[in-house]
Design an enzyme around this catalytic site. Structure first.
Site, PDB file in Angstrom:
ATOM      1  N   HIS A  56       0.819  -1.222   0.000  1.00 16.03           N
ATOM      2  CA  HIS A  56       0.000   0.000   0.000  1.00 16.03           C
ATOM      3  C   HIS A  56       0.852   1.272   0.000  1.00 16.03           C
ATOM      4  O   HIS A  56       1.889   1.353   0.665  1.00 16.03           O
ATOM      5  CB  HIS A  56      -0.936  -0.004   1.209  1.00 16.03           C
ATOM      6  CG  HIS A  56      -0.193  -0.026   2.516  1.00 16.03           C
ATOM      7  ND1 HIS A  56       0.229   1.102   3.156  1.00 16.03           N
ATOM      8  CD2 HIS A  56       0.248  -1.064   3.262  1.00 16.03           C
ATOM      9  CE1 HIS A  56       0.863   0.784   4.257  1.00 16.03           C
ATOM     10  NE2 HIS A  56       0.891  -0.537   4.345  1.00 16.03           N
ATOM     11  N   HIS A  65      12.137  -1.197 -12.477  1.00 16.79           N
ATOM     12  CA  HIS A  65      11.928  -2.623 -12.738  1.00 16.79           C
ATOM     13  C   HIS A  65      11.941  -3.345 -11.386  1.00 16.79           C
ATOM     14  O   HIS A  65      12.964  -3.346 -10.693  1.00 16.79           O
ATOM     15  CB  HIS A  65      13.050  -3.152 -13.645  1.00 16.79           C
ATOM     16  CG  HIS A  65      12.884  -4.583 -14.057  1.00 16.79           C
ATOM     17  ND1 HIS A  65      13.620  -5.159 -15.064  1.00 16.79           N
ATOM     18  CD2 HIS A  65      12.067  -5.567 -13.611  1.00 16.79           C
ATOM     19  CE1 HIS A  65      13.273  -6.424 -15.207  1.00 16.79           C
ATOM     20  NE2 HIS A  65      12.325  -6.703 -14.332  1.00 16.79           N
TER      21      HIS A  65
HETATM   22  C1  LIG Z   1      24.133  -7.127  -7.825  1.00 22.38           C
HETATM   23  C2  LIG Z   1      24.400  -7.336  -9.289  1.00 22.38           C
HETATM   24  C3  LIG Z   1      23.748  -6.216 -10.113  1.00 22.38           C
HETATM   25  C4  LIG Z   1      25.922  -7.288  -9.464  1.00 22.38           C
HETATM   26  O1  LIG Z   1      26.245  -7.590 -10.777  1.00 22.38           O
HETATM   27  P1  LIG Z   1      27.776  -7.351 -11.261  1.00 22.38           P
HETATM   28  O2  LIG Z   1      28.136  -5.913 -11.103  1.00 22.38           O
HETATM   29  O3  LIG Z   1      27.882  -7.943 -12.629  1.00 22.38           O
HETATM   30  O4  LIG Z   1      28.631  -8.128 -10.175  1.00 22.38           O
HETATM   31  P2  LIG Z   1      29.447  -9.490 -10.321  1.00 22.38           P
HETATM   32  O5  LIG Z   1      28.612 -10.625 -10.822  1.00 22.38           O
HETATM   33  O6  LIG Z   1      30.715  -9.156 -11.044  1.00 22.38           O
HETATM   34  O7  LIG Z   1      29.788  -9.822  -8.792  1.00 22.38           O
HETATM   35  C5  LIG Z   1      30.678  -9.012  -8.035  1.00 22.38           C
HETATM   36  C6  LIG Z   1      30.722  -9.597  -6.633  1.00 22.38           C
HETATM   37  O8  LIG Z   1      29.472  -9.378  -5.985  1.00 22.38           O
HETATM   38  C7  LIG Z   1      28.880 -10.624  -5.571  1.00 22.38           C
HETATM   39  N1  LIG Z   1      27.450 -10.526  -5.842  1.00 22.38           N
HETATM   40  C8  LIG Z   1      26.842 -10.363  -7.029  1.00 22.38           C
HETATM   41  N2  LIG Z   1      25.512 -10.300  -6.886  1.00 22.38           N
HETATM   42  C9  LIG Z   1      25.276 -10.437  -5.576  1.00 22.38           C
HETATM   43  C10 LIG Z   1      24.078 -10.458  -4.811  1.00 22.38           C
HETATM   44  N3  LIG Z   1      22.880 -10.326  -5.394  1.00 22.38           N
HETATM   45  N4  LIG Z   1      24.181 -10.618  -3.480  1.00 22.38           N
HETATM   46  C11 LIG Z   1      25.412 -10.754  -2.884  1.00 22.38           C
HETATM   47  N5  LIG Z   1      26.581 -10.730  -3.568  1.00 22.38           N
HETATM   48  C12 LIG Z   1      26.502 -10.583  -4.902  1.00 22.38           C
HETATM   49  C13 LIG Z   1      29.548 -11.691  -6.445  1.00 22.38           C
HETATM   50  O9  LIG Z   1      29.524 -12.946  -5.804  1.00 22.38           O
HETATM   51  C14 LIG Z   1      30.936 -11.111  -6.586  1.00 22.38           C
HETATM   52  O10 LIG Z   1      31.652 -11.377  -5.416  1.00 22.38           O
HETATM   53  P3  LIG Z   1      33.205 -11.874  -5.501  1.00 22.38           P
HETATM   54  O11 LIG Z   1      33.926 -10.723  -6.142  1.00 22.38           O
HETATM   55  O12 LIG Z   1      33.534 -12.117  -4.087  1.00 22.38           O
HETATM   56  O13 LIG Z   1      33.168 -13.083  -6.361  1.00 22.38           O
HETATM   57  C15 LIG Z   1      23.831  -8.683  -9.808  1.00 22.38           C
HETATM   58  O14 LIG Z   1      24.595  -9.794  -9.356  1.00 22.38           O
HETATM   59  C16 LIG Z   1      22.399  -8.892  -9.385  1.00 22.38           C
HETATM   60  O15 LIG Z   1      22.076  -9.383  -8.297  1.00 22.38           O
HETATM   61  N6  LIG Z   1      21.484  -8.480 -10.312  1.00 22.38           N
HETATM   62  C17 LIG Z   1      20.063  -8.639 -10.169  1.00 22.38           C
HETATM   63  C18 LIG Z   1      19.595  -9.522 -11.330  1.00 22.38           C
HETATM   64  C19 LIG Z   1      18.102  -9.714 -11.357  1.00 22.38           C
HETATM   65  O16 LIG Z   1      17.390  -9.480 -10.411  1.00 22.38           O
HETATM   66  N7  LIG Z   1      17.612 -10.135 -12.507  1.00 22.38           N
HETATM   67  C20 LIG Z   1      16.200 -10.284 -12.729  1.00 22.38           C
HETATM   68  C21 LIG Z   1      15.902  -9.944 -14.141  1.00 22.38           C
HETATM   69  S1  LIG Z   1      14.210 -10.170 -14.547  1.00 22.38           S
END
Ligand SMILES: CC(C)(COP(=O)(O)OP(=O)(O)OC[C@H]1O[C@@H](n2cnc3c(N)ncnc32)[C@H](O)[C@@H]1OP(=O)(O)O)[C@@H](O)C(=O)NCCC(=O)NCCS
Length: 210
Positions: free
Chosen positions: A135, A144
């Site tokens: 709410h 998004h």
């Molecule tokens: C947070 C996020 C944006 C980071 O993406 P990124 O910048 O490409 O980061 P990376 O994959 O290079 O990861 C970097 C570090 O963060 C960590 N990390 C990534 N996503 C994480 C998350 N959601 N929670 C905790 N740690 C996370 C990785 O394990 C990595 O750690 P390391 O260096 O110790 O290995 C992405 O992982 C994420 O969660 N995106 C959301 C995706 C989503 O919801 N999609 C739905 C589409 S409909």
């Protein structure tokens, strides 16, 4: 009133299914890179550089920009707006929408989403599968909310922000524009604009450069 879907990828196919579930007529897809339609029975009509011809053929249609990336969706909306197209909405029949909910043009609500009373959804927002928006939440344009994310009451989400899949946000929190909340995070403090925050409790991981 028929619809044209801009984008021809996975997200666009989900929008197609929602419009079919709403018994809407769909003229086709527009895509700048893909000439092959993702749906056999519906054509790709052309690219966004061919809008004059497409508008001549379908002057009454409404458009939905079906691109998951907030930044890209916004840039395509800006381009199409220069042709004065009309943007439509898509709401899956299995979504539950409370009283007094407002929703801007171009926004989409997928299956099993719950939006509770008094929430305000801006333009060109995506409320992805089975997320909940409680709410009085205020979602600005081009946000998004990813699948299965949950926003408690009175949460504000700035424009172009993304709440990752399965993330939770407690009541009254403000999330800044263009901030990304990582998958599975739980947000218990306000987040500034332009950061990527992860974890439980969610903390800044880095600046959002995308
Ligand atoms: C947070 C996020 C944006 C980071 O993406 P990124 O910048 O490409 O980061 P990376 O994959 O290079 O990861 C970097 C570090 O963060 C960590 N990390 C990534 N996503 C994480 C998350 N959601 N929670 C905790 N740690 C996370 C990785 O394990 C990595 O750690 P390391 O260096 O110790 O290995 C992405 O992982 C994420 O969660 N995106 C959301 C995706 C989503 O919801 N999609 C739905 C589409 S409909």
């Amino acid at each position: 009133m028929s619809y044209i879907i801009v984008g021809a990828g996975g997200h666009a196919k989900v929008i197609f299914d929602i419009l079919i579930a709403q018994q809407k007529e769909i003229e086709g897809f527009i895509d700048d890179y893909c000439t092959e339609s993702p749906i056999e029975t519906v054509p790709v009509l052309g690219t966004t550089d061919q809008m004059d011809g497409i508008l001549d053929n379908f002057p009454e249609s409404k458009y939905i920009v079906a691109i998951g990336s907030n930044r890209l969706r916004k840039s395509l909306v800006t381009k199409l707006s220069s042709y004065s197209v009309q943007f439509g909405t898509a709401i899956h029949p299995a979504a539950v929408i409370g009283s007094g909910v407002q929703m801007g043009d171009g926004s989409v609500i997928m299956a099993n989403v719950v939006v509770n009373s008094g929430a305000v959804i801006g333009e060109h927002a995506i409320l992805n599968t089975a997320c909940t928006v409680d709410h009085e939440c205020i979602l600005h344009d081009f946000v998004h909310i990813s699948p299965g994310a949950h926003l408690a009451g009175n949460v504000k989400v700035g424009s172009e922000a993304q709440i990752g899949i399965g993330a939770s946000v407690i009541q009254g929190i403000e999330i800044g524009a263009k901030t990304v909340v990582g998958a599975g995070a739980c947000v218990v403090r306000d987040l500034p604009p332009n950061i990527v925050a992860v974890g439980c409790p969610a903390r800044k991981m880095k600046t959002n450069t995308k």
